[in-house]
Scaffold this motif. Sequence first.
Motif, PDB file in Angstrom:
ATOM      1  N   SER A  49       0.703  -1.189  -0.073  1.00 40.93           N
ATOM      2  CA  SER A  49      -0.062  -0.139   0.190  1.00 40.93           C
ATOM      3  C   SER A  49       1.015   1.303  -0.156  1.00 40.93           C
ATOM      4  O   SER A  49       0.598   2.255  -0.824  1.00 40.93           O
ATOM      5  CB  SER A  49      -0.812   0.013   1.314  1.00 40.93           C
ATOM      6  N   GLU A  50       1.907   1.211   0.687  1.00 36.44           N
ATOM      7  CA  GLU A  50       2.666   2.313   0.865  1.00 36.44           C
ATOM      8  C   GLU A  50       3.750   2.376  -0.364  1.00 36.44           C
ATOM      9  O   GLU A  50       3.769   3.760  -0.997  1.00 36.44           O
ATOM     10  CB  GLU A  50       3.543   2.185   2.082  1.00 36.44           C
ATOM     11  N   LEU A  51       3.794   1.658  -1.188  1.00 34.55           N
ATOM     12  CA  LEU A  51       4.377   1.672  -2.485  1.00 34.55           C
ATOM     13  C   LEU A  51       3.306   2.352  -3.574  1.00 34.55           C
ATOM     14  O   LEU A  51       3.807   3.393  -4.271  1.00 34.55           O
ATOM     15  CB  LEU A  51       5.077   0.336  -3.041  1.00 34.55           C
ATOM     16  N   ALA A  52       2.295   1.850  -3.343  1.00 36.19           N
ATOM     17  CA  ALA A  52       1.133   2.239  -4.477  1.00 36.19           C
ATOM     18  C   ALA A  52       0.996   3.659  -4.197  1.00 36.19           C
ATOM     19  O   ALA A  52       0.734   4.475  -5.017  1.00 36.19           O
ATOM     20  CB  ALA A  52      -0.103   1.445  -4.266  1.00 36.19           C
ATOM     21  N   VAL A  53       0.893   4.328  -3.107  1.00 34.92           N
ATOM     22  CA  VAL A  53       0.555   5.542  -2.615  1.00 34.92           C
ATOM     23  C   VAL A  53       1.484   6.626  -3.122  1.00 34.92           C
ATOM     24  O   VAL A  53       1.191   7.833  -3.563  1.00 34.92           O
ATOM     25  CB  VAL A  53       0.080   5.856  -1.347  1.00 34.92           C
ATOM     26  N   VAL A  54       2.692   6.028  -3.484  1.00 37.46           N
ATOM     27  CA  VAL A  54       3.712   6.930  -3.607  1.00 37.46           C
ATOM     28  C   VAL A  54       4.245   6.688  -5.320  1.00 37.46           C
ATOM     29  O   VAL A  54       5.030   7.074  -5.767  1.00 37.46           O
ATOM     30  CB  VAL A  54       5.074   7.073  -3.095  1.00 37.46           C
ATOM     31  N   ARG A  55       3.277   5.902  -5.888  1.00 36.09           N
ATOM     32  CA  ARG A  55       3.319   5.522  -7.275  1.00 36.09           C
ATOM     33  C   ARG A  55       4.466   5.023  -7.674  1.00 36.09           C
ATOM     34  O   ARG A  55       5.354   5.113  -8.700  1.00 36.09           O
ATOM     35  CB  ARG A  55       3.230   7.033  -8.231  1.00 36.09           C
ATOM     36  N   ASN A  56       4.933   3.956  -6.721  1.00 38.32           N
ATOM     37  CA  ASN A  56       6.032   2.993  -7.195  1.00 38.32           C
ATOM     38  C   ASN A  56       5.465   1.739  -7.674  1.00 38.32           C
ATOM     39  O   ASN A  56       4.721   1.051  -6.823  1.00 38.32           O
ATOM     40  CB  ASN A  56       6.776   2.732  -5.890  1.00 38.32           C
ATOM     41  N   GLU A  57       5.873   1.542  -8.932  1.00 38.77           N
ATOM     42  CA  GLU A  57       5.024   0.139  -9.610  1.00 38.77           C
ATOM     43  C   GLU A  57       5.489  -1.237  -8.987  1.00 38.77           C
ATOM     44  O   GLU A  57       5.118  -2.073  -9.455  1.00 38.77           O
ATOM     45  CB  GLU A  57       5.446   0.366 -11.152  1.00 38.77           C
ATOM     46  N   GLU A  58       6.392  -0.848  -8.250  1.00 41.41           N
ATOM     47  CA  GLU A  58       7.003  -2.226  -7.700  1.00 41.41           C
ATOM     48  C   GLU A  58       5.917  -2.979  -6.716  1.00 41.41           C
ATOM     49  O   GLU A  58       6.076  -4.189  -6.649  1.00 41.41           O
ATOM     50  CB  GLU A  58       8.295  -1.815  -6.665  1.00 41.41           C
ATOM     51  N   TYR A  59       4.965  -2.046  -6.344  1.00 43.56           N
ATOM     52  CA  TYR A  59       3.962  -3.007  -5.527  1.00 43.56           C
ATOM     53  C   TYR A  59       3.275  -3.836  -6.454  1.00 43.56           C
ATOM     54  O   TYR A  59       2.747  -4.787  -5.606  1.00 43.56           O
ATOM     55  CB  TYR A  59       2.819  -1.741  -4.942  1.00 43.56           C
ATOM     56  N   LYS A  60       3.353  -3.895  -7.771  1.00 43.22           N
ATOM     57  CA  LYS A  60       2.395  -4.831  -8.559  1.00 43.22           C
ATOM     58  C   LYS A  60       3.238  -6.091  -8.268  1.00 43.22           C
ATOM     59  O   LYS A  60       2.687  -7.354  -8.196  1.00 43.22           O
ATOM     60  CB  LYS A  60       2.620  -4.302 -10.039  1.00 43.22           C
TER      61      LYS A  60
END
Length: 509
Positions: A49-60
């Motif tokens: 969630s914390e990666l997604a909110v800073v638009r880091n695609e690694e969350y996928k």
Amino acid sequence: MKVLKFGGSSVGTPDRIKGVKKIIDAVKGPCVVIVSAFEGVTDSLKKISELAVVRNEEYKTLLEESLIMHRSFADELAGEADKAEVLSVVNLIFSELRYTLEGVFLLRDLSRHVLDQILSTGERLSSLIIASHLEHARLIDSREVIKTDDNFGNANVDYETTAMLIRKSLDQDDRRVIMAGFIASTANDETTTLGRGGSDYTAAIVAAALNAEALEIWTDTDGFMTADPKKVEKAYAIECLSYQEAIELSHFGAKVIYTPTLRPVYRQQIPVFVRNSFKPEEKGTIISSNPENGNKSPIKGISSIDHIDLVTLQGTAMVGVAGTSMRLFGALARHNISIVLITQASSEYSITFALNPPDTKLAVTAITSEFEKEIKYSRELNVLIEKDLSIIAIVGEKMKNTPGISATLFKSLSRNGISVIATAQGSSELNISVVIRNENLGRALNVIHDGFFLSKYKEMHICIAGIGFVGSSLLKQLHKQHEILLRDHKLKVNLLGVANSRKMLVSRK
Ligand code: ASP
Ligand code: MG
């Protein structure tokens, strides 16, 4: 009826879940099983969630890894008859999760409300998969029965409605019910969570609602320990504790159970058994209202908090002035700062309190503005801060009627050159706390432990000079018999050093 709770590490791999099934199968009567998310899943969902909110695609990538892991658990554990169905629900939960995270990514917004929806998937998945592994177990969605307010992330339980719903949803002839820990919902059915570590709390709420005969918390330690085994090698599991003692110990470093857990079961005097799912043959710790104390020591355990700051407000402006502490603690409360320990000398010249370091700056600002006149203008008060400190607390109900406890505590410390910076003791005499420097923590815990607890074994330290035929045979024998000596003769042999004519090896530890 019993309630059993299994923590994340107890359900960390498919093999461990098979072990959990054995524990559940051994229960004779009906039981409700509460499970945490699989080990590491809540942390990983939080990170995603914390990666997604800073638009880091690694969350996928992380999300897909989590899907693969859950699918493989389902594949290995689900019974053949409903495997396809379980896998399709797993996929469904993940596609829901993917949409939610896309929203977080696009909006760059992660409210606590949305975070709870995301975190809740960990327990939704684990309970689904584990239920399919147990034969004839009925899965109840915890969100339909555990009702809370909308304080997302740390929601407050509506005990009455919850108890009513739990009782209503359980059938008389349900022998095995499984529920997710940690998750709940508001009156409007918005998903909430009960705070990190909250699965224990779920289990206690269910046990209280059903007036269960026992609550069993299955975790990865042998129970409540006399001290943190990472810091005190001789620490061992405490056999029995009263509710108050357990609350005191869980408040501190002993993160064996989530502190709010004890409240609902204490009210109804339901005994709690804390046990190690990796060693089901061990007795663990029993928490009840009249713990039999086989333990000779007047204290039950020693706990500690590693990092705290001490703040002192001192000066003549507070001597004999009523209302100073009300102003001080009022100012802190208005900023939502929670205090770990308080101490005031009878001269009233100063009040000292301990805080978690992240709160210190705000606390000082709050105090400085409340006492602006006395601090800035008349200069009759000032604020001192001391950092890099730890608190050690000794806990036990029997301290009340036993003189000399503080003497033993302070003697152990002073004999080892450890100075005490502050102390606090409530008049209930359930807990004596001392504040010391961080660097002394490990040593202090060990000497206090030695001072209060009879060791379960004797220790013998040896050095071997000469490792020819005799010396090396002795070494081999010691190696072979180490465990037998400890188990059958309560003798622990520590080899400190070996030497021959050319070389010497010494263990610093
Ligand atoms: N899964 C949640 C957490 O890691 C709740 C729990 O395990 O008790 O905090
Ligand atoms: Mg836990």
